[in-house]
Design a protein around this motif. Structure first.
Motif, short mmCIF file in Angstrom:
data_model
loop_
_atom_site.label_atom_id
_atom_site.label_comp_id
_atom_site.label_asym_id
_atom_site.label_seq_id
_atom_site.Cartn_x
_atom_site.Cartn_y
_atom_site.Cartn_z
N UNK B 12 0.81 -1.22 0.00
CA UNK B 12 0.00 0.00 0.00
C UNK B 12 0.84 1.26 0.00
N UNK B 13 0.50 2.14 -0.89
CA UNK B 13 1.18 3.44 -0.99
C UNK B 13 0.87 4.25 0.26
N UNK B 14 1.89 4.91 0.78
CA UNK B 14 1.78 5.72 1.99
C UNK B 14 0.75 6.83 1.85
N UNK B 15 0.67 7.39 0.65
CA UNK B 15 -0.17 8.57 0.44
C UNK B 15 -1.65 8.26 0.25
N UNK B 16 -1.98 7.03 -0.08
CA UNK B 16 -3.39 6.77 -0.37
C UNK B 16 -3.88 5.53 0.37
N UNK B 17 -3.54 4.35 -0.15
CA UNK B 17 -4.09 3.12 0.40
C UNK B 17 -3.77 2.97 1.89
N UNK B 18 -2.54 3.31 2.26
CA UNK B 18 -2.17 3.12 3.66
C UNK B 18 -2.94 4.09 4.55
N UNK B 19 -3.09 5.31 4.05
CA UNK B 19 -3.87 6.32 4.77
C UNK B 19 -5.34 5.90 4.80
N UNK B 20 -5.81 5.34 3.69
CA UNK B 20 -7.21 4.89 3.62
C UNK B 20 -7.46 3.77 4.62
N UNK B 21 -6.44 2.94 4.85
CA UNK B 21 -6.59 1.87 5.84
C UNK B 21 -6.78 2.49 7.23
N UNK B 22 -6.06 3.58 7.49
CA UNK B 22 -6.22 4.29 8.77
C UNK B 22 -7.62 4.85 8.90
N UNK B 23 -8.11 5.43 7.82
CA UNK B 23 -9.48 5.99 7.83
C UNK B 23 -10.46 4.86 8.14
N UNK B 24 -10.26 3.72 7.43
CA UNK B 24 -11.15 2.58 7.67
C UNK B 24 -11.12 2.18 9.13
N UNK B 25 -9.90 2.19 9.72
CA UNK B 25 -9.76 1.82 11.13
C UNK B 25 -10.50 2.78 12.04
N UNK B 26 -10.30 4.09 11.79
CA UNK B 26 -10.93 5.06 12.68
C UNK B 26 -12.44 5.08 12.52
N UNK B 27 -12.91 4.66 11.35
CA UNK B 27 -14.37 4.59 11.16
C UNK B 27 -14.94 3.25 11.62
N UNK B 28 -14.02 2.39 12.10
CA UNK B 28 -14.40 1.04 12.56
C UNK B 28 -15.03 0.22 11.43
N UNK B 29 -14.54 0.44 10.24
CA UNK B 29 -15.02 -0.37 9.11
C UNK B 29 -14.25 -1.69 9.13
#
Lengths: 301, 137, 222
Positions: B12-29
């Motif tokens: 995962x690219x640091x700028x998108x997918x990896x960040x998106x994984x964080x978003x998913x985590x914080x949204x409890x997805x």
């Protein structure tokens, strides 16, 4: 006379020459050649024998030429640069001459990619213009290509070459023809003419350079068998131009074969009026039987 | 094969997918637990050798996730990544490994839901394909 | 440069089917530049061969190294300790590299991983084209810097032939006709006289037809 061939006589006497073309069979029998000779005998001045045309293996052009000669038809043996090096070519030139062949047409040859052995290694040791020069050297200078003298019995061919007014760059085609003449060509056969306007332009350039006075130009004509065949030539055969209106005319015709013959006859009659054209070469491969009819209808015999 | 738990590696690219994984985590997805993330500075950093070795080491599926086309932080990194994925897919085919086991995805750093969707979709696909022919060898 | 392309991996795997330990040698010269046999390609091939072997349930041990140029004995010698350890060497050099390795390591099988295809250059990233036929007797001064020997499918010296249409070669509509290019270039340079000249039959003895060629520069020989 350079070679003493019948074709040379006809052309040098200023008569309008008529030649045809046949492709040898893909087998070891002379039967078809004998048949073709019977059909063509008396109708044409000479007949071209193709040299493994479209790079498909066929009975050798020299052997086929001998069969034709034995059956009363003078052959023009075609020789391409694709399959033999200068050693084999000169050897075959001596051999063919010893068998009575007098007319030779020099071509580079279709690339093996189009044939039935695309895996073959091509030779192209020399090109068509160098071949012309070599055959002329054997005749006029009595020398092999390497410069060694042919002490006796040098072959004296009537040397033919081809010109394609329909290839590009168009303006260079006449200059290349001139190169062939300078190399030693005595007569020129053109690619099949369908686009008569372009051929007229070509001949105009030929006359401007006075080339028609240095060489006999024999115009190529191919009767179309069907609109489909015409379309195929237009789309698939490199170095040919078939105008759309010609195809449309074929499509509209009730009897396409008859129309094809009619067109060929009209073309010949037109070509005869073009200054500098010394004859016509009818290429009806696999349709040799139509040649006498065309010759008769065009009033050539 | 219902109990097949694929090993999936997502680069995962640091700028998108990896960040998106964080978003998913914080949204409890929730997303497929089979997916193991490897952070890379740009999807264009992915090396074909690394992808191939990942399969060699036993991955059942691999995907590379980079920024949306036109949005790469390094201009063409994600385009290069896609080309390399195509290249490795060709080699996988030659080796007798289904090229479908390797994929390239594009998404933005804000797309937490999309990240989870990709992880789930790809996991389902690998589950259908079954274990890699290299498994247990 | 010499341009090469990878052989099918399974073909290479077939060459080494009886080996347990191999050395995969990349070349830092031409085959690196044409992206067929450099460090990455050597690693990819080694991993691929291991994977194929793994799928058979047998192990293959690979060592991977890349040397500056496989066509220089000095560099070839530099990997002797690694070569000693293996059953066979797989070379990602051109045909020259494979032979230099094989000559140097007389008791070792050295196997080609590439097909060497032509002498050419990079026309754009990832695309290489043939330019030189290595004929040993350059005539580019006569042809506007465009080589008919290799770029014309018939190597004709008095072209273009009758199959040239719309600037394309009759054997492939994507390939420009070399003689058309020559014509255009000479025309632009106002040197069409060169194309009107008759080019006599070429002396092919300087080409591979004349047997193995070598070259010597006296002052460099010690």
């Amino acid at each position: 006379m350079k070679s003493g061939s019948n074709l040379e006589k006809v052309l040098s006497q200023g008569k309008f020459a008529v030649t045809a073309e046949i492709g040898p069979p893909k087998n070891a029998s002379p039967e078809k050649l004998v048949q073709d000779a019977k059909i063509l005998k008396g109708w044409v001045d000479a007949v071209n024998i193709t040299d493994n045309q479209t790079a498909v293996v066929r009975l050798s052009s020299i052997a086929a030429g001998v069969h034709l000669a034995q059956n009363g038809v003078e052959p023009v043996v075609q020789m391409t640069c694709r399959d033999r090096n200068r050693i084999a070519m000169q050897s075959d030139l001596l051999g063919a001459y010893s068998l009575g062949i007098r007319n030779l047409l020099c071509l580079s040859g279709d690339h093996q990619k189009f044939g039935n052995h695309p895996q073959a290694k091509n030779v192209y040791d020399i090109d068509s213009i160098q071949l012309i020069d070599m055959v002329r050297g054997m005749r006029d200078d009595r020398k092999f290509l390497c410069g060694e003298e042919i002490k006796e019995h040098h072959p004296r061919y009537f040397i033919g070459a081809v010109a394609n007014p329909f290839a590009d760059p168009f303006e260079f085609r006449v200059l290349r023809l001139e190169k062939k003449i300078n190399a030693g060509a005595d007569f020129i056969q053109t690619q099949s003419i369908f686009d008569i306007n372009r051929f007229e332009k070509f001949m105009e350039m030929v006359r401007r350079r006075g080339l028609h006075k240095k060489v006999y130009i024999i115009a190529g004509v191919t009767p179309l068998k069907s609109a489909r065949a015409a379309r195929f030539i237009q789309k698939r055969v490199a170095g040919m131009i078939v105008p759309d209106q010609l195809i449309e005319r074929m499509e509209k015709a009730g009897d396409q074969k008859a129309e094809g013959i009619k067109i060929a006859v009209e073309q010949i009659q037109h070509i005869k009026t073009i200054e500098g054209v010394a004859g016509v070469h009818i290429m009806a491969i696999n349709w040799e039987s139509v040649v006498p009819q065309i010759v008769e209808m065009a009033g050539l015999r | 094969m219902s109990d097949f738990k694929p090993k999936i590696v997502a680069f995962c690219c640091y700028y998108c997918a990896y960040a998106a994984a964080d978003v998913a985590g914080s949204l409890r997805v929730q997303y497929a637990p089979e997916v193991r993330l490897v952070e890379i500075p740009c999807s264009g950093r992915i090396d074909p050798v690394v992808i191939l070795k990942t399969f060699e080491e036993g991955a059942d599926g691999v995907y590379v996730a980079g920024c949306l086309e036109g949005d790469c932080h390094f201009l063409k990194g994600n385009i290069r990544a896609r080309q390399r994925v195509n290249y490795v897919q060709k080699i996988l085919g030659e080796l007798g490994i289904d090229p479908e086991r390797l994929a390239m995805y594009n998404l933005s750093g804000a797309q937490g839901g999309r990240f989870a969707q990709i992880a789930n979709e790809f996991t389902e696909k690998i589950k259908k394909l079954g274990p890699s022919p290299l498994r247990g060898r | 440069m010499i341009v090469a392309e990878p052989k099918p991996i399974k073909e290479v795997a077939g060459y080494i089917k009886d080996c347990t330990k191999i050395l995969v040698v990349g070349c830092g010269g031409c085959t690196s530049v044409c992206m067929a046999g450099g460090e990455t390609e050597a690693e990819m091939l080694a991993a691929s061969l291991r994977i194929l072997r793994k799928m058979e349930g047998r192990e293959l041990v690979t060592a991977v190294t890349t040397i500056t140029r496989q066509c220089e004995p000095e560099f070839v010698e530099s990997i002797s300790s690694k070569v000693k350890e293996v059953d066979a060497v797989v070379s990602l050099g051109c045909g020259v590299g494979v032979q230099f390795l094989a000559e140097h390591y007389r008791d070792k099988w050295v196997l080609p991983a590439l097909n060497t295809v032509f002498a050419g250059g990079t026309v754009q990233a990832g695309i290489w084209e043939e330019r030189c036929g290595l004929c040993g007797d350059c005539i580019l001064h006569l042809t506007g810097g465009i080589c008919p020997v290799i770029r014309c499918a018939k190597s004709i010296l008095n072209g273009p032939c009758g199959g040239s249409q719309n600037g394309k070669c009759e054997i492939n509509p994507d390939t420009p006709c070399a003689w058309h290019l020559i014509y255009e270039k000479l025309s632009a340079m106002n040197r069409l006289d060169l194309i009107l000249q008759f080019h006599p039959a070429k002396d092919w003895s300087k080409e591979r037809s004349g047997g193995l060629r070598n070259r010597k520069r006296e002052d460099a020989v010690l």
